[in-house]
Design a protein around this motif. Sequence first.
Motif, PDB file in Angstrom:
ATOM      1  N   THR A   1       0.825  -1.205   0.000  1.00 49.56           N
ATOM      2  CA  THR A   1       0.000   0.000   0.000  1.00 49.56           C
ATOM      3  C   THR A   1       0.859   1.254   0.000  1.00 49.56           C
ATOM      4  N   ILE A   2       1.891   1.254   0.837  1.00 48.29           N
ATOM      5  CA  ILE A   2       2.805   2.402   0.859  1.00 48.29           C
ATOM      6  C   ILE A   2       3.499   2.559  -0.482  1.00 48.29           C
TER       7      ILE A   2
ATOM      8  N   SER B   1      -3.261  -9.754  -6.195  1.00 42.64           N
ATOM      9  CA  SER B   1      -4.228  -8.753  -6.631  1.00 42.64           C
ATOM     10  C   SER B   1      -3.671  -7.338  -6.466  1.00 42.64           C
ATOM     11  N   LEU B   2      -2.868  -7.095  -5.452  1.00 45.32           N
ATOM     12  CA  LEU B   2      -2.228  -5.779  -5.303  1.00 45.32           C
ATOM     13  C   LEU B   2      -1.211  -5.536  -6.415  1.00 45.32           C
ATOM     14  N   MET B   3      -0.490  -6.573  -6.800  1.00 50.43           N
ATOM     15  CA  MET B   3       0.429  -6.424  -7.930  1.00 50.43           C
ATOM     16  C   MET B   3      -0.337  -6.135  -9.209  1.00 50.43           C
ATOM     17  N   GLY B   4      -1.478  -6.796  -9.386  1.00 49.99           N
ATOM     18  CA  GLY B   4      -2.311  -6.480 -10.538  1.00 49.99           C
ATOM     19  C   GLY B   4      -2.833  -5.057 -10.496  1.00 49.99           C
ATOM     20  N   ALA B   5      -3.139  -4.568  -9.288  1.00 47.39           N
ATOM     21  CA  ALA B   5      -3.591  -3.180  -9.159  1.00 47.39           C
ATOM     22  C   ALA B   5      -2.505  -2.206  -9.608  1.00 47.39           C
ATOM     23  N   ILE B   6      -1.261  -2.494  -9.239  1.00 45.01           N
ATOM     24  CA  ILE B   6      -0.159  -1.625  -9.665  1.00 45.01           C
ATOM     25  C   ILE B   6      -0.014  -1.640 -11.183  1.00 45.01           C
ATOM     26  N   MET B   7      -0.155  -2.819 -11.789  1.00 47.23           N
ATOM     27  CA  MET B   7      -0.080  -2.912 -13.247  1.00 47.23           C
ATOM     28  C   MET B   7      -1.214  -2.132 -13.903  1.00 47.23           C
ATOM     29  N   ALA B   8      -2.431  -2.253 -13.378  1.00 43.93           N
ATOM     30  CA  ALA B   8      -3.567  -1.532 -13.949  1.00 43.93           C
ATOM     31  C   ALA B   8      -3.391  -0.027 -13.817  1.00 43.93           C
TER      32      ALA B   8
ATOM     33  N   ALA C   1      -7.557  -8.436 -11.289  1.00 39.06           N
ATOM     34  CA  ALA C   1      -7.398  -7.035 -10.883  1.00 39.06           C
ATOM     35  C   ALA C   1      -7.042  -6.160 -12.080  1.00 39.06           C
ATOM     36  N   VAL C   2      -6.179  -6.652 -12.956  1.00 40.36           N
ATOM     37  CA  VAL C   2      -5.802  -5.879 -14.147  1.00 40.36           C
ATOM     38  C   VAL C   2      -7.009  -5.681 -15.057  1.00 40.36           C
TER      39      VAL C   2
ATOM     40  N   THR D   1      -9.963   3.464 -11.697  1.00 39.41           N
ATOM     41  CA  THR D   1      -9.205   2.217 -11.799  1.00 39.41           C
ATOM     42  C   THR D   1      -9.370   1.384 -10.540  1.00 39.41           C
ATOM     43  N   PHE D   2      -9.264   2.014  -9.399  1.00 40.53           N
ATOM     44  CA  PHE D   2      -9.427   1.287  -8.136  1.00 40.53           C
ATOM     45  C   PHE D   2     -10.859   0.764  -7.978  1.00 40.53           C
ATOM     46  N   CYS D   3     -11.839   1.530  -8.418  1.00 42.47           N
ATOM     47  CA  CYS D   3     -13.223   1.054  -8.360  1.00 42.47           C
ATOM     48  C   CYS D   3     -13.399  -0.200  -9.214  1.00 42.47           C
ATOM     49  N   GLY D   4     -12.788  -0.209 -10.388  1.00 40.90           N
ATOM     50  CA  GLY D   4     -12.872  -1.387 -11.239  1.00 40.90           C
ATOM     51  C   GLY D   4     -12.193  -2.594 -10.623  1.00 40.90           C
ATOM     52  N   ILE D   5     -11.074  -2.384  -9.967  1.00 43.72           N
ATOM     53  CA  ILE D   5     -10.370  -3.497  -9.327  1.00 43.72           C
ATOM     54  C   ILE D   5     -11.225  -4.101  -8.225  1.00 43.72           C
ATOM     55  N   VAL D   6     -11.778  -3.261  -7.362  1.00 46.57           N
ATOM     56  CA  VAL D   6     -12.604  -3.755  -6.262  1.00 46.57           C
ATOM     57  C   VAL D   6     -13.851  -4.455  -6.787  1.00 46.57           C
TER      58      VAL D   6
END
Length: 415
Positions: A243-244, A296-303, A374-375, A277-282
């Motif tokens: 998260t950080i 899923s957090l790694m996918g969030a970073i990629m997205a 997540a991506v 983007t975050f709304c779509g991931i969730v």
Amino acid sequence: MATQILNFGLTAQIDVRTVGYDRVKNLRIAEELRSRISAIPGVVDAHIQQEVYAPDFFVQIDRARALQLGVTASEIGNNISTSLTSSETVTPNFWTDPKNGIPYYIAVQTPQYLVHSLNDLGNTPVSILTSSPATQLVPGELGNVPTSAPVSTTTALPATLPVPGELSNVATFTRDSVPGSANQANIQPVYEVYASTQGRDLGSIASDISKITTDLKNELSPGNTIQVTGQIDSMNQAFRDMTIGLLFAAVFVYLLMVVNYQNFGDPFVVILALPATFCGIVTMLYVTGTTLSLPSLMGAIMAVGVASANSILLVTFAREQQLAGMKAFDAAISAGHTRIRPVLMTATAMIVGMIPMALGLEPGEEQNAALARAVIGGLLFATPTTLLVVPYLFAMLRMGNDAKHAHGVFEEVPE
């Protein structure tokens, strides 16, 4: 083996421990922890790691009688150890083979079939004393001497007789229980409750365990603590670090775009596409029943990276058009028409490429399925936002810069 590697040597996924010097109360709280944790849905094989009630025979020495027989507690303990565990533990003795030079232990031990009951254990010799012979004949005590034959004890017997001291003469036996192992953390006694998970995500179980530990912390003595380690601790640390890292990445990307665009408004337009983007991931994780995890957090970073790149592509083109003399609204419309193809191509290629991974049909693929989902979810929401919302925000924020060729933090020289 895989579990121990993931848990830094621990044999279970969940490790809840009581730490402190109040052994009695901490053991009681550890048993309460085991009882409550085992009742949590999804928790299996909850148990206290230490063997705290190992069976034991306790030898209580009668020191007064031992003193009368001239034997000490140390001698009694050494004789018991020699009989049960061999003389190697008391007085090690070596014999070196002159042919090969290898030393060998020489040990004396009572055969196990001779100590298979408490009565046999009580016959363990603990000393050999000497006593003066009797002045009168005692039938049956002086060997194979007929009881009817006269015997002169003053001439036929030696000056002293050996008298073996048996363990049962100086000690009593009771059944008891003792801890089979003693664990410590930072030189403090520890009782650990191990458990594993099945059919439920670790995050939900961790929340239930946190409620239990918070409730039982009030019963601890001062200076004693309850610690939750294992994969729960690793998961919390990983989530915090990811998260950080995600926040710092967004901030650094923003600052980098400030230097590139030479103002603070245009990078802000790009950053405003990230909430979608975050709304779509969730949403995607919720629809597919996927838990929030490291993949899923790694996918969030990629997205976030792909969405930011598409927004930068559109904003850069619109900004160049405005600096060339177009109004902010017209520049935004032109950027949307011109950049729709590369934006859709980039997003579609990423989504289509992630579909096989997102399905997770083959064994082992379910581990990376969260990353792909997540991506896909992030780009499904970020792409319409980039093509529809970002141009509108650009037009609104850059409307005051129409017909201005130099503005912002640094001097801009249009080509």
